[in-house]
Design a protein around this motif. Structure first.
Motif, mmCIF file in Angstrom:
data_model
loop_
_atom_site.group_PDB
_atom_site.id
_atom_site.type_symbol
_atom_site.label_atom_id
_atom_site.label_comp_id
_atom_site.label_asym_id
_atom_site.label_seq_id
_atom_site.Cartn_x
_atom_site.Cartn_y
_atom_site.Cartn_z
ATOM 1 N N ILE A 122 0.835 -1.209 0.000
ATOM 2 C CA ILE A 122 0.000 0.000 0.000
ATOM 3 C C ILE A 122 0.865 1.253 0.000
ATOM 4 C CG2 ILE A 122 -1.724 1.292 1.315
ATOM 5 C CD1 ILE A 122 -2.686 -1.491 2.394
ATOM 6 N N ASN A 123 1.913 1.269 0.821
ATOM 7 C CA ASN A 123 2.762 2.461 0.923
ATOM 8 C C ASN A 123 3.620 2.677 -0.317
ATOM 9 O OD1 ASN A 123 2.780 3.820 3.840
ATOM 10 N ND2 ASN A 123 2.362 1.645 4.083
ATOM 11 N N LEU A 124 4.142 1.612 -0.888
ATOM 12 C CA LEU A 124 4.952 1.771 -2.097
ATOM 13 C C LEU A 124 4.092 2.160 -3.292
ATOM 14 C CD1 LEU A 124 7.324 0.649 -0.480
ATOM 15 C CD2 LEU A 124 7.988 -0.655 -2.502
ATOM 16 N N VAL A 125 2.874 1.638 -3.359
ATOM 17 C CA VAL A 125 1.953 2.042 -4.426
ATOM 18 C C VAL A 125 1.594 3.518 -4.271
ATOM 19 C CG1 VAL A 125 -0.407 1.770 -5.294
ATOM 20 C CG2 VAL A 125 1.011 -0.238 -4.905
ATOM 21 N N ARG A 126 1.355 3.944 -3.017
ATOM 22 C CA ARG A 126 1.041 5.364 -2.769
ATOM 23 C C ARG A 126 2.215 6.246 -3.192
ATOM 24 N NH1 ARG A 126 -0.342 4.977 2.376
ATOM 25 N NH2 ARG A 126 -2.558 4.694 1.916
ATOM 26 N N ALA A 127 3.435 5.804 -2.879
ATOM 27 C CA ALA A 127 4.621 6.567 -3.286
ATOM 28 C C ALA A 127 4.759 6.577 -4.796
ATOM 29 C CB ALA A 127 5.869 5.964 -2.641
ATOM 30 N N GLY A 128 4.464 5.445 -5.441
ATOM 31 C CA GLY A 128 4.532 5.374 -6.899
ATOM 32 C C GLY A 128 3.504 6.260 -7.566
ATOM 33 N N GLU A 129 2.320 6.341 -6.992
ATOM 34 C CA GLU A 129 1.277 7.227 -7.528
ATOM 35 C C GLU A 129 1.694 8.688 -7.418
ATOM 36 O OE1 GLU A 129 -2.746 4.590 -6.565
ATOM 37 O OE2 GLU A 129 -1.928 5.938 -5.043
ATOM 38 N N ALA A 130 2.320 9.028 -6.287
ATOM 39 C CA ALA A 130 2.738 10.417 -6.073
ATOM 40 C C ALA A 130 3.867 10.824 -7.011
ATOM 41 C CB ALA A 130 3.176 10.611 -4.624
ATOM 42 N N SER A 131 4.771 9.890 -7.301
ATOM 43 C CA SER A 131 5.922 10.201 -8.162
ATOM 44 C C SER A 131 5.648 9.947 -9.635
ATOM 45 C CB SER A 131 7.131 9.365 -7.718
ATOM 46 O OG SER A 131 6.870 7.979 -7.895
ATOM 47 N N GLY A 132 4.526 9.309 -9.944
ATOM 48 C CA GLY A 132 4.218 8.986 -11.338
ATOM 49 C C GLY A 132 5.007 7.809 -11.868
ATOM 50 N N LYS A 135 19.303 -14.815 10.937
ATOM 51 C CA LYS A 135 19.790 -14.337 9.638
ATOM 52 C C LYS A 135 18.625 -14.057 8.689
ATOM 53 C CE LYS A 135 24.212 -16.776 9.980
ATOM 54 N NZ LYS A 135 25.013 -17.938 9.534
ATOM 55 N N ALA A 136 17.629 -14.924 8.705
ATOM 56 C CA ALA A 136 16.458 -14.718 7.857
ATOM 57 C C ALA A 136 15.710 -13.453 8.258
ATOM 58 C CB ALA A 136 15.533 -15.928 7.940
ATOM 59 N N MET A 137 15.615 -13.215 9.575
ATOM 60 C CA MET A 137 14.944 -12.016 10.062
ATOM 61 C C MET A 137 15.700 -10.754 9.637
ATOM 62 S SD MET A 137 15.255 -9.528 12.599
ATOM 63 C CE MET A 137 16.387 -10.311 13.741
ATOM 64 N N LEU A 138 17.029 -10.775 9.737
ATOM 65 C CA LEU A 138 17.832 -9.628 9.335
ATOM 66 C C LEU A 138 17.735 -9.380 7.834
ATOM 67 C CD1 LEU A 138 21.019 -10.265 11.518
ATOM 68 C CD2 LEU A 138 19.383 -8.393 11.792
ATOM 69 N N ALA A 139 17.697 -10.460 7.048
ATOM 70 C CA ALA A 139 17.546 -10.321 5.596
ATOM 71 C C ALA A 139 16.207 -9.685 5.255
ATOM 72 C CB ALA A 139 17.679 -11.690 4.927
ATOM 73 N N ARG A 140 15.137 -10.133 5.918
ATOM 74 C CA ARG A 140 13.799 -9.590 5.657
ATOM 75 C C ARG A 140 13.722 -8.117 6.061
ATOM 76 N NH1 ARG A 140 11.050 -12.184 9.270
ATOM 77 N NH2 ARG A 140 11.075 -14.134 8.104
ATOM 78 N N MET A 141 14.292 -7.797 7.222
ATOM 79 C CA MET A 141 14.236 -6.430 7.725
ATOM 80 C C MET A 141 14.990 -5.456 6.815
ATOM 81 S SD MET A 141 15.888 -4.818 11.185
ATOM 82 C CE MET A 141 17.404 -4.462 10.299
ATOM 83 N N THR A 142 16.222 -5.792 6.475
ATOM 84 C CA THR A 142 17.039 -4.881 5.668
ATOM 85 C C THR A 142 16.519 -4.777 4.243
ATOM 86 O OG1 THR A 142 18.574 -6.750 5.295
ATOM 87 C CG2 THR A 142 19.144 -5.182 7.033
ATOM 88 N N ARG A 143 15.998 -5.879 3.693
ATOM 89 C CA ARG A 143 15.444 -5.838 2.335
ATOM 90 C C ARG A 143 14.210 -4.940 2.298
ATOM 91 N NH1 ARG A 143 17.695 -6.568 -2.182
ATOM 92 N NH2 ARG A 143 18.598 -8.544 -1.470
ATOM 93 N N THR A 144 13.358 -5.049 3.312
ATOM 94 C CA THR A 144 12.143 -4.232 3.357
ATOM 95 C C THR A 144 12.481 -2.752 3.515
ATOM 96 O OG1 THR A 144 10.959 -6.080 4.380
ATOM 97 C CG2 THR A 144 9.922 -3.930 4.505
ATOM 98 N N LEU A 145 13.401 -2.442 4.430
ATOM 99 C CA LEU A 145 13.810 -1.053 4.624
ATOM 100 C C LEU A 145 14.425 -0.475 3.364
ATOM 101 C CD1 LEU A 145 15.375 -0.966 8.222
ATOM 102 C CD2 LEU A 145 13.412 0.352 7.414
ATOM 103 N N SER A 146 15.247 -1.258 2.691
ATOM 104 C CA SER A 146 15.882 -0.796 1.451
ATOM 105 C C SER A 146 14.835 -0.454 0.394
ATOM 106 C CB SER A 146 16.836 -1.871 0.924
ATOM 107 O OG SER A 146 17.349 -1.516 -0.345
ATOM 108 N N ILE A 153 6.432 0.307 9.404
ATOM 109 C CA ILE A 153 6.011 -0.818 8.557
ATOM 110 C C ILE A 153 6.868 -2.041 8.840
ATOM 111 C CG2 ILE A 153 5.872 -1.633 6.168
ATOM 112 C CD1 ILE A 153 5.282 1.309 5.383
ATOM 113 N N VAL A 154 8.176 -1.829 8.956
ATOM 114 C CA VAL A 154 9.101 -2.949 9.166
ATOM 115 C C VAL A 154 8.862 -3.613 10.515
ATOM 116 C CG1 VAL A 154 11.533 -3.603 9.359
ATOM 117 C CG2 VAL A 154 10.818 -1.969 7.632
#
Length: 403
Positions: A131-141, A265-276, A291-292
Motif C-alpha cells: 500500500i505504501n509503495l503504491v502510494r509513493a509510486g502514484e505520487a511520483s508517477g 539471519k532470515a529475520m535480518l535479511a527480511r528487515m534490511t530488504r524491506t527497509l531498502s 512498517i518494518v
C-alpha cells in the motif's frame, strides 16, 4: 466470491430462481444471459459460518502475489491502464482470494478511487508495504517502477522462505516417520511378544518391562496422544500470538542451537530488504520503520526498531539502540551508519540484505548436511531400543529351552 439469490425469466417467460456465486454483482447478469435467462431480482446472501470462505494463515500465497506484481508491472510498462491491467489480472490469477480482492478493487477504480486506497480496504490481501509503495509510486508517477521493486522484494522473500522450509522439512519428516514407526511397533508388534513372555514366565529386564508398560498405555489410552497434540498445538499458537508471551517466545526461538542462528539471519535479511525497498521508493523513514516493525515478524527485533524510531524522533542516529542489542551484529549497524552519513541508506541496506540472504542459503545447506546423520541416528536409537527390549528376553527364553 459473493453469493446471490436471483429470480429470472427464461425465453418462454417462465420464472426461475436459484443461487449463484460470482465476484461482483455485474457478473450475475452476464452469467444468467449465457444461460438464456433475464434477471428480475437479485439479493446478496450475507456471509455466515456455513457459506463463508475460511483461510488459515495468509489468504494469498507469496508465489501468487509475486506473479501478480510482475504481471502488473509489465502491463503498466506496456502502456495498459491501471483499470484494464486490474481487469486482466483479476481474470487470470489462480488465487481465489486475490481474484476476489482484485474484482472489488476494479469496482473502486472505476469510481475514480486511487489504487492505494482501493488496496487499503483489503489489508489481509495487500500488506502495508504494498500500500505504501503504491502510494509513493502514484505520487511520483512511477507506479510501474514501484511495482517492479515490490516484485523483486517479495521474490527475494519467497526464495529465503523456501530455503528455510527446505532446511526444516527433513527433520520434521523424519520425526513424523519415527513417531509413526514407534506407534506401530508399540501397538502391533510388542503386544504379540508380551503374550509370549507371559506364557514363559520369569522376570523380564527393566528395559523390557518399561517398553511393555508403554505399549499397554498406548493401547488403552491412545486417545490421550491426540489430546496432548491438540493442547501442545494450542499452546504453541497462544505463545506465538499472545502479546504477553510473544516477546519471550521469539527470544527463545532465536536462542535455539543451530536453528536460532538461521532464523536470526532470515529475520535480518527480511528487515534490511524491506527497509531498502521502502527508502528507495522515498517512503518517509519513520513511516518505513513502523512498517518494518510489523513485517519483521519478531517481537525482539520489533522492540529494538521501536526504540530506533524513538531515537530518530529525538534527533539521534537510527543505529544507537541497535548497537546495544545482541540481535544486530556490527555489520548491520556499521552499514546503516555509513548509509546515514553518505545518504545512500537504501543501497547499503540492499547490500546487507544480499549478504544475509546468501548466508541463509549457506546455513540451510550446512544444516541439512548436519541434521541428516543426526536424525538417522535418532531414528535408529528409538527403534533399536524397542527391538532390543524384545530381543534380550527372547535370547533368555531360547537359552532356557535349550537347557
Amino acid at each position: 466470491m459473493a453469493q446471490f439469490n436471483y429470480i429470472a425469466r427464461d425465453k418462454t417467460g417462465k420464472k426461475k430462481s436459484g443461487t449463484i456465486k460470482v465476484n461482483t454483482r455485474k457478473e450475475v447478469s452476464t452469467k444468467l444471459r449465457e444461460r438464456g435467462l433475464r434477471l428480475l431480482t437479485l439479493e446478496e446472501v450475507p456471509e455466515t459460518a456455513l457459506n463463508k470462505e475460511i483461510y488459515i494463515g495468509n489468504p494469498v500465497k507469496l508465489k501468487d502475489f509475486v506473479i501478480y506484481l510482475r504481471q502488473f508491472s509489465t502491463l503498466l510498462k506496456a502502456g495498459v491502464t491501471i483499470v484494464d491491467s486490474t481487469r486482466i489480472l483479476s481474470q487470470q490469477t489462480e488465487s481465489k482470494p486475490l481474484r476476489k480482492a482484485l474484482s472489488a478493487v476494479l469496482e473502486d477504480l472505476n469510481q475514480g478511487t486511487p489504487l492505494s486506497e482501493c488496496a487499503a480496504k483489503h489489508k489481509r490481501i495487500f500488506p502495508p508495504m504494498f500500500i505504501n509503495l503504491v502510494r509513493a509510486g502514484e505520487a511520483s508517477g512511477a507506479l510501474d517502477e514501484a511495482l517492479e521493486r515490490l516484485g523483486e522484494h517479495f521474490e527475494k522473500q519467497h526464495e529465503t522462505k523456501k530455503k528455510i522450509q527446505s532446511a526444516m522439512a527433513y527433520p520434521i519428516v523424519v520425526a513424523i516417520i519415527a513417531f509413526v514407526v514407534v506407534i506401530y511397533l508399540l501397538t502391533n508388534v510388542v503386544p504379540t511378544f508380551a503374550a509370549m513372555f507371559a506364557d514363559f514366565g520369569g522376570e523380564l529386564p527393566a528395559l523390557t518391562q518399561f517398553v511393555l508398560s508403554v505399549s499397554d498405555w498406548m493401547q488403552e489410552k491412545w486417545w490421550m496422544l491426540i489430546i496432548i497434540g491438540i493442547a501442545l498445538g494450542g499452546l504453541f499458537a497462544f505463545l506465538k500470538k499472545s502479546k504477553l508471551t510473544k516477546y519471550h517466545f521469539d527470544y527463545v526461538i532465536l536462542k535455539i542451537p543451530i536453528f536460532g542462528s538461521l532464523m536470526r539471519k532470515a529475520m535480518l535479511a527480511r528487515m534490511t530488504r524491506t527497509l531498502s525497498s521502502l527508502f528507495a521508493s522515498s517512503v518517509p523513514i519513520l513511516q518505513a520503520i513502523s512498517i518494518v516493525e510489523k513485517v519483521v515478524e519478531n517481537e525482539v527485533a520489533a522492540r529494538v526498531l521501536r526504540d530506533s524510531r524513538s531515537s530518530l524522533e529525538r534527533g539521534v542516529s537510527l543505529t544507537e539502540p541497535m548497537k546495544k542489542h545482541w540481535i544486530f551484529p556490527p555489520l548491520v549497524t556499521q552499514m546503516i551508519a555509513i548509509g546515514e552519513q553518505t545518504g545512500s541508506l537504501d543501497a547499503m541496506l540492499a547490500k546487507v540484505a544480499d549478504f544475509y540472504e546468501m548466508e541463509v542459503g549457506t546455513a540451510t545447506d550446512q544444516i541439512k548436511s548436519l541434521i541428516e546423520p543426526l536424525m538417522i541416528v535418532f531414528l535408529a536409537a528409538i527403534v533399536g531400543t524397542i527391538v532390543l527390549s524384545i530381543m534380550v528376553p527372547m535370547f533368555e527364553i531360547f537359552n532356557q529351552v535349550g537347557n
